[in-house]
Design an enzyme around this catalytic site. Structure first.
Site, PDB file in Angstrom:
ATOM      1  N   ARG A  54      -4.889 102.736  79.339  1.00 31.41           N
ATOM      2  CA  ARG A  54      -4.270 102.868  80.650  1.00 31.41           C
ATOM      3  C   ARG A  54      -3.055 103.429  80.374  1.00 31.41           C
ATOM      4  O   ARG A  54      -2.634 104.340  81.347  1.00 31.41           O
ATOM      5  CB  ARG A  54      -4.242 101.759  81.244  1.00 31.41           C
ATOM      6  N   THR A  55      -2.226 103.190  79.568  1.00 29.79           N
ATOM      7  CA  THR A  55      -0.682 103.585  79.512  1.00 29.79           C
ATOM      8  C   THR A  55      -0.569 105.071  79.420  1.00 29.79           C
ATOM      9  O   THR A  55       0.003 105.929  80.302  1.00 29.79           O
ATOM     10  CB  THR A  55       0.103 102.877  78.646  1.00 29.79           C
ATOM     11  N   ARG A 104       5.078 105.593  72.445  1.00 29.84           N
ATOM     12  CA  ARG A 104       4.458 104.252  72.149  1.00 29.84           C
ATOM     13  C   ARG A 104       4.436 104.009  70.728  1.00 29.84           C
ATOM     14  O   ARG A 104       4.073 105.079  70.105  1.00 29.84           O
ATOM     15  CB  ARG A 104       3.160 103.909  72.727  1.00 29.84           C
ATOM     16  N   HIS A 132       7.613  96.417  77.073  1.00 30.15           N
ATOM     17  CA  HIS A 132       6.840  97.476  77.976  1.00 30.15           C
ATOM     18  C   HIS A 132       7.130  97.885  79.473  1.00 30.15           C
ATOM     19  O   HIS A 132       6.527  97.170  80.395  1.00 30.15           O
ATOM     20  CB  HIS A 132       5.492  96.965  77.827  1.00 30.15           C
TER      21      HIS A 132
HETATM   22  C1  NCD Z   1      -0.786  96.278  76.783  1.00 34.09           C
HETATM   23  C2  NCD Z   1      -0.004  96.684  76.012  1.00 34.09           C
HETATM   24  O1  NCD Z   1      -0.331  97.589  75.434  1.00 34.09           O
HETATM   25  O2  NCD Z   1       0.881  95.966  75.655  1.00 34.09           O
HETATM   26  N1  NCD Z   1      -1.586  97.111  77.616  1.00 34.09           N
HETATM   27  C3  NCD Z   1      -1.055  98.018  78.421  1.00 34.09           C
HETATM   28  O3  NCD Z   1      -0.482  98.923  78.113  1.00 34.09           O
HETATM   29  N2  NCD Z   1      -1.910  97.892  79.752  1.00 34.09           N
HETATM   30  C4  NCD Z   1      -1.368  94.866  77.018  1.00 34.09           C
HETATM   31  C5  NCD Z   1      -2.192  94.630  75.731  1.00 34.09           C
HETATM   32  O4  NCD Z   1      -2.398  95.525  75.013  1.00 34.09           O
HETATM   33  O5  NCD Z   1      -2.927  93.520  75.748  1.00 34.09           O
END
Ligand code: NCD
Length: 308
Positions: A54-55, A104, A132
């Site tokens: 998603r990100t 990231r 985040h």
């Molecule tokens: C989260 C993350 O990467 O911290 N995912 C995200 O970015 N939507 C949550 C997760 O990985 O559990």
């Protein structure tokens, strides 16, 4: 002024600046076509040293929907990090090619190091078990638009509160709104880190309760924020296996929840929400993922200082 700024920590923007981003996201949601060229000629770099669906994709979709273009890598192994290059050198190089970057990294603080070495805006897309902030923008826009407010809320956060960076950022960000109460639901081994408890909750006199059983508290919640046990942060697999299914939200547990409680989850989901709940009108996690794209569109446009 948001132009040229970085987003590393959820507290980097004031409440007024956050509202500016949310209002802009609302405008985009209303008339997306009006914004489809605001980033013409601009390039976003996505530097992902850790897995993501998603990100990364929502950042890329956001830039493409603004008319911009995207480049980057989605695993450390395919970048020069595999050869031993530092984050500082990577960002100095990437700024020769791009106008803005989302990064990231498994190491806490790596996006900050990138920002300190960069003239272009840098966005933290998740640093280890730390923060985040763009997930938090997503969460806040979702809560604001579905519940109609960011104040006067009892928020249950359930699961891996120790390693869950989305949890740490959400608590920090929500601590600035009026009359917020947190119910922190976690097994003993995965409770909230002390620095969040002391420096955020206690320091700001925020009411919070730590419990182990979801069933005991679900009836009082306005929001239930479920999280996955963060497998990749465990040192030992046995502990993960023992804790991974600590919580499984299903229809039976939802019987006690308020009719207008909403279920959020940053996703990915493993076992903590039964698929049978996906059709419950209170299940908002896929709508949340969509808000994530719109809020990233607003964020990119604001940091680049472009407009229609
Ligand atoms: C989260 C993350 O990467 O911290 N995912 C995200 O970015 N939507 C949550 C997760 O990985 O559990």
């Amino acid at each position: 002024m948001l132009k040229g700024r970085n987003l590393i920590d959820p507290m980097d923007f004031s409440l007024v600046e956050l509202e500016e981003i949310f209002n802009y996201a609302d405008e985009i949601i209303e008339n997306p076509k009006d914004f489809s060229h605001v980033c013409d000629g601009k390039i976003l770099a996505t530097l992902f040293y850790e897995p993501s669906t998603r990100t990364r994709l929502s950042f890329e979709a956001a830039m493409l929907r603004l008319g911009g273009q995207v480049l980057g890598f989605s695993e450390a192994q395919s970048s020069s990090a595999a050869k031993g290059e530092s984050v500082a050198d990577t960002i100095r190089t990437v700024e020769c090619y791009a106008d803005i970057a989302a990064i990231r990294h498994p190491k806490e603080g790596a996006p900050k190091v990138a920002a300190m070495n960069s003239k272009m805006p840098v966005i933290n897309a998740g640093d280890g078990g730390h923060q985040h902030p763009t997930q938090t923008l997503t969460d806040l826009l979702t809560i604001r638009n579905i519940k109609g407010r960011l104040s006067n809320l009892t928020i249950g956060i359930c699961g891996d509160l120790k390693f869950g960076r989305t949890v740490h950022s959400l608590i920090k960000a929500m601590s600035r709104y009026e009359n917020i109460k947190f119910i922190l639901i976690a097994p003993n081994e995965l409770t909230i880190p002390k620095y969040i408890k002391v420096e955020v909750l206690e320091k700001n006199n925020i009411e919070f309760l730590e419990v182990e059983k979801l069933e005991d508290v679900i009836g009082g919640l306005d929001i239930l924020y479920m999280t996955r046990v963060q497998k990749e942060r465990f040192f030992n697999e046995e502990d993960y296996i023992r804790l991974k299914d600590s919580y499984m939200l299903d229809k039976e547990k939802m019987v006690k929840a308020k009719k207008d409680m909403i279920i959020l989850h940053p996703l990915p989901r493993v076992n903590e929400i039964a698929v049978e709940l996906d059709t419950d009108p209170r299940a908002c996690y896929f709508r949340q993922a969509k808000y994530g794209m719109y809020v990233r569109m607003a964020l990119i446009a604001k940091l680049l200082g472009v407009d229609k």
